[in-house]
Each structure stands twice: as structure tokens, then as C-alpha cells.
Design a protein around this motif. Structure first.
Motif, PDB file in Angstrom:
ATOM      1  N   PRO A 236      -2.303  -9.956 -26.170  1.00 23.73           N
ATOM      2  CA  PRO A 236      -3.243 -10.234 -25.062  1.00 23.73           C
ATOM      3  C   PRO A 236      -3.594 -11.720 -25.019  1.00 23.73           C
ATOM      4  CG  PRO A 236      -4.417  -9.311 -26.932  1.00 23.73           C
ATOM      5  CD  PRO A 236      -2.962  -9.277 -27.308  1.00 23.73           C
ATOM      6  N   ARG A 237      -4.018 -12.167 -23.862  1.00 21.65           N
ATOM      7  CA  ARG A 237      -4.402 -13.576 -23.723  1.00 21.65           C
ATOM      8  C   ARG A 237      -5.924 -13.669 -23.835  1.00 21.65           C
ATOM      9  NH1 ARG A 237      -0.213 -16.636 -21.330  1.00 21.65           N
ATOM     10  NH2 ARG A 237      -1.712 -18.145 -20.544  1.00 21.65           N
ATOM     11  N   HIS A 238      -6.415 -13.888 -25.049  1.00 18.28           N
ATOM     12  CA  HIS A 238      -7.860 -13.971 -25.264  1.00 18.28           C
ATOM     13  C   HIS A 238      -8.280 -15.409 -25.508  1.00 18.28           C
ATOM     14  CE1 HIS A 238      -8.960  -9.821 -25.128  1.00 18.28           C
ATOM     15  NE2 HIS A 238      -8.028  -9.482 -26.010  1.00 18.28           N
ATOM     16  N   ALA A 239      -9.471 -15.720 -25.021  1.00 16.48           N
ATOM     17  CA  ALA A 239      -9.959 -17.098 -25.110  1.00 16.48           C
ATOM     18  C   ALA A 239     -10.666 -17.355 -26.432  1.00 16.48           C
ATOM     19  CB  ALA A 239     -10.938 -17.348 -23.964  1.00 16.48           C
ATOM     20  N   VAL A 240     -10.812 -18.617 -26.748  1.00 18.52           N
ATOM     21  CA  VAL A 240     -11.665 -19.068 -27.854  1.00 18.52           C
ATOM     22  C   VAL A 240     -12.863 -19.754 -27.212  1.00 18.52           C
ATOM     23  CG1 VAL A 240     -11.847 -20.594 -29.863  1.00 18.52           C
ATOM     24  CG2 VAL A 240      -9.686 -19.405 -29.390  1.00 18.52           C
ATOM     25  N   ASP A 241     -14.059 -19.347 -27.601  1.00 21.20           N
ATOM     26  CA  ASP A 241     -15.273 -19.965 -27.063  1.00 21.20           C
ATOM     27  C   ASP A 241     -15.873 -20.868 -28.144  1.00 21.20           C
ATOM     28  OD1 ASP A 241     -17.730 -20.676 -26.092  1.00 21.20           O
ATOM     29  OD2 ASP A 241     -18.507 -18.625 -25.856  1.00 21.20           O
ATOM     30  N   ALA A 242     -15.744 -22.154 -27.958  1.00 17.37           N
ATOM     31  CA  ALA A 242     -16.275 -23.126 -28.933  1.00 17.37           C
ATOM     32  C   ALA A 242     -17.448 -23.892 -28.332  1.00 17.37           C
ATOM     33  CB  ALA A 242     -15.166 -24.076 -29.374  1.00 17.37           C
TER      34      ALA A 242
ATOM     35  N   ARG B  27     -22.512 -25.059 -33.342  1.00 14.87           N
ATOM     36  CA  ARG B  27     -22.171 -24.850 -34.772  1.00 14.87           C
ATOM     37  C   ARG B  27     -21.127 -23.785 -35.019  1.00 14.87           C
ATOM     38  NH1 ARG B  27     -27.430 -23.164 -36.993  1.00 14.87           N
ATOM     39  NH2 ARG B  27     -26.204 -22.749 -38.848  1.00 14.87           N
ATOM     40  N   PHE B  28     -20.952 -22.858 -34.084  1.00 17.16           N
ATOM     41  CA  PHE B  28     -20.070 -21.722 -34.337  1.00 17.16           C
ATOM     42  C   PHE B  28     -19.040 -21.571 -33.225  1.00 17.16           C
ATOM     43  CE2 PHE B  28     -24.493 -20.278 -35.547  1.00 17.16           C
ATOM     44  CZ  PHE B  28     -24.383 -20.634 -36.881  1.00 17.16           C
ATOM     45  N   SER B  29     -17.990 -20.808 -33.525  1.00 15.11           N
ATOM     46  CA  SER B  29     -17.041 -20.472 -32.457  1.00 15.11           C
ATOM     47  C   SER B  29     -16.600 -19.025 -32.596  1.00 15.11           C
ATOM     48  CB  SER B  29     -15.835 -21.413 -32.469  1.00 15.11           C
ATOM     49  OG  SER B  29     -15.219 -21.372 -33.721  1.00 15.11           O
ATOM     50  N   VAL B  30     -16.180 -18.464 -31.481  1.00 13.26           N
ATOM     51  CA  VAL B  30     -15.681 -17.084 -31.465  1.00 13.26           C
ATOM     52  C   VAL B  30     -14.260 -17.087 -30.904  1.00 13.26           C
ATOM     53  CG1 VAL B  30     -16.965 -16.648 -29.295  1.00 13.26           C
ATOM     54  CG2 VAL B  30     -16.000 -14.735 -30.570  1.00 13.26           C
ATOM     55  N   ASP B  31     -13.367 -16.525 -31.708  1.00 13.99           N
ATOM     56  CA  ASP B  31     -11.970 -16.392 -31.295  1.00 13.99           C
ATOM     57  C   ASP B  31     -11.712 -14.900 -31.080  1.00 13.99           C
ATOM     58  OD1 ASP B  31      -9.279 -16.207 -30.978  1.00 13.99           O
ATOM     59  OD2 ASP B  31      -8.743 -17.446 -32.714  1.00 13.99           O
TER      60      ASP B  31
ATOM     61  N   GLY C 226     -29.313 -19.434 -33.518  1.00 15.98           N
ATOM     62  CA  GLY C 226     -28.448 -20.268 -34.366  1.00 15.98           C
ATOM     63  C   GLY C 226     -28.537 -19.903 -35.843  1.00 15.98           C
ATOM     64  N   CYS C 227     -28.973 -18.670 -36.149  1.00 16.72           N
ATOM     65  CA  CYS C 227     -29.175 -18.282 -37.556  1.00 16.72           C
ATOM     66  C   CYS C 227     -27.864 -18.122 -38.312  1.00 16.72           C
ATOM     67  CB  CYS C 227     -29.968 -16.978 -37.622  1.00 16.72           C
ATOM     68  SG  CYS C 227     -29.041 -15.546 -37.013  1.00 16.72           S
ATOM     69  N   GLY C 228     -26.792 -17.795 -37.610  1.00 14.80           N
ATOM     70  CA  GLY C 228     -25.484 -17.665 -38.261  1.00 14.80           C
ATOM     71  C   GLY C 228     -25.226 -16.315 -38.912  1.00 14.80           C
ATOM     72  N   LYS C 229     -26.139 -15.366 -38.764  1.00 15.50           N
ATOM     73  CA  LYS C 229     -25.939 -14.068 -39.416  1.00 15.50           C
ATOM     74  C   LYS C 229     -24.685 -13.372 -38.909  1.00 15.50           C
ATOM     75  CE  LYS C 229     -30.792 -13.059 -40.482  1.00 15.50           C
ATOM     76  NZ  LYS C 229     -31.474 -14.183 -39.841  1.00 15.50           N
ATOM     77  N   CYS C 230     -24.435 -13.477 -37.610  1.00 12.72           N
ATOM     78  CA  CYS C 230     -23.258 -12.815 -37.029  1.00 12.72           C
ATOM     79  C   CYS C 230     -21.979 -13.371 -37.646  1.00 12.72           C
ATOM     80  CB  CYS C 230     -23.245 -12.983 -35.507  1.00 12.72           C
ATOM     81  SG  CYS C 230     -23.339 -14.704 -34.968  1.00 12.72           S
ATOM     82  N   VAL C 231     -21.963 -14.669 -37.904  1.00 15.20           N
ATOM     83  CA  VAL C 231     -20.773 -15.305 -38.487  1.00 15.20           C
ATOM     84  C   VAL C 231     -20.546 -14.768 -39.895  1.00 15.20           C
ATOM     85  CG1 VAL C 231     -19.751 -17.505 -39.171  1.00 15.20           C
ATOM     86  CG2 VAL C 231     -21.132 -17.373 -37.088  1.00 15.20           C
ATOM     87  N   GLN C 232     -21.635 -14.638 -40.648  1.00 16.57           N
ATOM     88  CA  GLN C 232     -21.503 -14.219 -42.049  1.00 16.57           C
ATOM     89  C   GLN C 232     -21.047 -12.762 -42.192  1.00 16.57           C
ATOM     90  OE1 GLN C 232     -21.430 -16.443 -44.240  1.00 16.57           O
ATOM     91  NE2 GLN C 232     -22.224 -18.058 -42.900  1.00 16.57           N
ATOM     92  N   VAL C 233     -21.385 -11.908 -41.230  1.00 17.59           N
ATOM     93  CA  VAL C 233     -21.009 -10.493 -41.378  1.00 17.59           C
ATOM     94  C   VAL C 233     -19.652 -10.167 -40.747  1.00 17.59           C
ATOM     95  CG1 VAL C 233     -23.411  -9.713 -41.503  1.00 17.59           C
ATOM     96  CG2 VAL C 233     -22.225  -9.676 -39.287  1.00 17.59           C
ATOM     97  N   CYS C 234     -19.113 -11.061 -39.953  1.00 17.74           N
ATOM     98  CA  CYS C 234     -17.823 -10.791 -39.291  1.00 17.74           C
ATOM     99  C   CYS C 234     -16.726 -10.634 -40.358  1.00 17.74           C
ATOM    100  CB  CYS C 234     -17.498 -11.947 -38.343  1.00 17.74           C
ATOM    101  SG  CYS C 234     -15.909 -11.748 -37.511  1.00 17.74           S
ATOM    102  N   PRO C 235     -15.981  -9.533 -40.320  1.00 24.74           N
ATOM    103  CA  PRO C 235     -15.001  -9.291 -41.391  1.00 24.74           C
ATOM    104  C   PRO C 235     -13.734 -10.133 -41.279  1.00 24.74           C
ATOM    105  CG  PRO C 235     -14.897  -7.518 -39.781  1.00 24.74           C
ATOM    106  CD  PRO C 235     -16.023  -8.412 -39.356  1.00 24.74           C
TER     107      PRO C 235
END
Ligand code: SF4
Ligand code: SF4
Length: 255
Positions: free
Chosen positions: A145-151, A155-159, A209-218
Motif C-alpha cells: 500500500p502507499r502509506h504516508a509518513v507524517d513528520a 518531536r515525533f513521527s508516524v510511519d 507531547g508526552c511521548g507515551k504513544c511512541v513508547q508503547v508502539c510495538p
């Protein structure tokens, strides 16, 4: 969009009732409101998971924790299945392992998991599960699939290419941080995680901007900017502590 209620345990089950049943031919006694996954882990039996994380509510989304229950024709997700008296559970039968491998293979085909260029290479839960289960090739057609990266976040990015839709980010942001920035949109193969009203993360007015989501992402779907592969090791130990503190605070409010 779907609303994600705070963590709840089964209230229709009596927590003081003790059940005796078998896991892998071993007699165990446990509370009626504890899941088979929890009881198995308490007894030193490992059941693999991707969407489960201690401290967050259960979703039964990834299906990797399936087990066989004697008398049931379907394999059941152990994180949302509760014991009954004299139940017989098998956690690692050839049938269970076969289906776990298929689930993993399908996860690899749905998105673009190219480990060699991922910031989580070497410390990714999806990759580790593939190694543990011996998934060294995929028998299904890749969808590419053609999925975007949101930067757009400072401080964080989602791929989205790396996302396995475990919804840990959605739950931790809602249940622990209380911001509810993340949500999900779409169904089936078109499902994706979104921030606020499907806008760039950097424009979110709810994100603290707490970053909790980043830390739990597997996986490497959520990462911190400027971190190398060696540095992007997730820290999850904060969850049980935060949950305990929240429960204590709620108890003090009720007094
Ligand atoms: S950084 Fe914190 S507030 Fe922002 S989306 Fe992630 S968990 Fe939610
Ligand atoms: S971004 Fe990470 S934590 Fe969120 S659903 Fe995707 S894989 Fe799970």
C-alpha cells in the motif's frame, strides 16, 4: 470515529470466586475475572501478543494470543477469554502455532515492513515474534500500500507503513494521558490511526507531547525524531506505575 472508554475489567464476573482449570495439562487456580492470558503468564507460560500491554485495556485485536479450549471449535483470544471451572486450555498446540504464523504473515503483507530501513530494527516486537515463531518467509501476496509518513510533529513521527493497528497508541493516549489525540478511521484494510480530525500530528491541539504513544508502539510506526536505530528502544515500564498512581488517586477522590 470510535470512542475508547477507559480501562474496564469484566464486571459480570465475580472477582472473589476462584476457578480451578487446566492450562497445558497443569492444574491452576485463579480468580474468575482474570483473563487466560494473565493467568498463563502468572504461571510462567508465555503466550505471544502484540496488542496487549499491561496497564492498558484489552482489545483482542491482534489475535496472536489465541489458544485452544477443549470443546470450542474456534481458537479463542486468551486476553479476552475468562476461565470456567474445569476448562482445559492448550496454549501452544500445532494448530495454534500454525494460525499464529499465518496471522503474522498477513500482518507483514498488509503494510510495508522493510526492517533494514526501519528505526526499530533489532528491537521491534513484530520482528521478534517472527523470529520466535520461525516466520522467515511469507506465503501470501504483498499488498504494497502507499502509506504516508507524517513528520509534522516537532518531536515525533508516524510511519503508517509500519503500523499493525494494535491501537496501543490510541489507548495509552486516552486511558493514561487523557488527551485522546489518537483515534482510528476506516474499516478492514483501509483502517488507519489518525490524530484528532485526521489532520497532521503537528497541528493537533490536544497532543501534550508526552511521548507515551511512541513508547508503547510495538514497531517503528511511532518514533522520536533524531534517534538512531540503536537509540530508538521503547520504554514501557512507566505504564503499571502510572496506572497504580491513577487508581490510588481515584480511591482518594471516592473517600
Ligand atoms: S504524545 Fe502524548 S498526548 Fe500526544 S498523541 Fe502521543 S500519547 Fe497522546
Ligand atoms: S502506530 Fe504503533 S501503537 Fe499505534 S496502532 Fe500502529 S503499531 Fe500500534
Amino acid at each position: 470515529m470510535i470512542s475508547h472508554a477507559p480501562k474496564k475489567v469484566r464486571t459480570d464476573l465475580n472477582p472473589s470466586r476462584l476457578i480451578t482449570f487446566k492450562i497445558d495439562d497443569r492444574d491452576v487456580t485463579a480468580r474468575a475475572d482474570e483473563s487466560i492470558l494473565t493467568i498463563a503468564r502468572q504461571n510462567g507460560i508465555n503466550i505471544p501478543t502484540l496488542c496487549h500491554l499491561d496497564g492498558l485495556s484489552e482489545r483482542g485485536a491482534c489475535r496472536l494470543c489465541i489458544v485452544e479450549v477443549r470443546g470450542a471449535t474456534k481458537l479463542l483470544p486468551s486476553c479476552v477469554t475468562f476461565p470456567r471451572q474445569d476448562m482445559e486450555v492448550v496454549t501452544n498446540s500445532p494448530r495454534v502455532v500454525t494460525y499464529r504464523k499465518k496471522i503474522l504473515e498477513l500482518l507483514f503483507t498488509e503494510r510495508n515492513h522493510v526492517c533494514s530501513v526501519c528505526v526499530s530494527n533489532g528491537h521491534c516486537e513484530l520482528q521478534n515474534l517472527a523470529v520466535d515463531l520461525g516466520v522467515d518467509h511469507v506465503r501470501y501476496t504483498y499488498l504494497y500500500p502507499r502509506h504516508a509518513v507524517d513528520a509534522s510533529h516537532p518531536r515525533f513521527s508516524v510511519d503508517h507503513n509500519r503500523c499493525v493497528l494494535c491501537l496501543r497508541c490510541v489507548r495509552v493516549c486516552d486511558e493514561i494521558e487523557g488527551a485522546h489525540t489518537w483515534d482510528i478511521m476506516g474499516r478492514g484494510i483501509t483502517c488507519k490511526v489518525i490524530t484528532d480530525l485526521n489532520q497532521p500530528w503537528g497541528t493537533s491541539e490536544t497532543c501534550t507531547g508526552c511521548g507515551k504513544c511512541v513508547q508503547v508502539c510495538p514497531t517503528g510506526a511511532l518514533s522520536e525524531k533524531g534517534r538512531s536505530v540503536a537509540e530508538m528502544i521503547k520504554r514501557r515500564q512507566f505504564l503499571p506505575y502510572l496506572q497504580m498512581m491513577r487508581e490510588k488517586q481515584e480511591e482518594s477522590w471516592q473517600k
